[in-house]
Design a protein around this motif. Sequence first.
Motif, mmCIF file in Angstrom:
data_model
loop_
_atom_site.group_PDB
_atom_site.id
_atom_site.type_symbol
_atom_site.label_atom_id
_atom_site.label_comp_id
_atom_site.label_asym_id
_atom_site.label_seq_id
_atom_site.Cartn_x
_atom_site.Cartn_y
_atom_site.Cartn_z
ATOM 1 N N ASN A 116 0.860 -1.186 0.000
ATOM 2 C CA ASN A 116 0.000 0.000 0.000
ATOM 3 C C ASN A 116 0.895 1.233 0.000
ATOM 4 O O ASN A 116 1.322 1.710 1.051
ATOM 5 N N SER A 119 0.250 4.443 2.219
ATOM 6 C CA SER A 119 0.387 4.461 3.672
ATOM 7 C C SER A 119 1.842 4.633 4.081
ATOM 8 O O SER A 119 2.767 4.331 3.329
ATOM 9 N N ILE A 125 -0.995 -5.929 0.890
ATOM 10 C CA ILE A 125 -2.397 -6.250 0.631
ATOM 11 C C ILE A 125 -2.438 -7.496 -0.253
ATOM 12 O O ILE A 125 -1.827 -7.527 -1.328
#
Length: 225
Positions: A116, A119, A125
């Motif tokens: 991700n 972030s 993920i």
Amino acid sequence: MSAPSKNTSSLHPNLVVGPSKAYSTIFTEMRKADNSPIVFASYARRAMRLLAEDAIAELPTKQTQIITPCGPTAGTELAVDQICAISIIRAGDSLLQAVLECLPEAHVGKILIQRNEASEEKEPILYYSKMPPNVENMHILLCDPMLATGGSALCAIQTLQAKYGIKAENIIFANMICCPEGLKAMADAHPEIKIVTACIDEKLDEEKYIVPGLGDYGDRFFNTV
């Protein structure tokens, strides 16, 4: 190429660093920012073939008797039908191909995991996984060229255990470059998993990329820079 730690057991208790002298010059070319993806991929294939052989050498073997053109002798065999090479898509596909060039009869599995990037922690993920039948009874070569935070590898291992019933002690994780942070994460979670690598770099930067590293392995190998 960065010199590996003299005491690799302090980074991970089951760490194997490939011994080939060829890595030094090969990694120098792979690291150069001005080399084209074609040049990068050419050197990467050489290095991954060496790493594939190092990882395969850690798989269980059995003693056997064979006949050569000159007579009988003792030999050592792999149970290739009990080996599954699993790539963490996309960069892992490059290392998977090197493994299959050495063991074309091996079973194949796929896991799609992406960081991700939005972030701060770049957590993994899981999007997809597919394994062959009876994979829970096989020895696993998990392929991903870079071990940075360890997030993708740990996510893949958790998936293999929870969804497919694979024992952690049957997994060998092969990667081209790792760093202390990723090795520590793996050691904390899975000290029983053997890691076979070609190079230990210095650290992660603030963006969670390996330093000095070589950039995005998948982008450079597959020419999507």
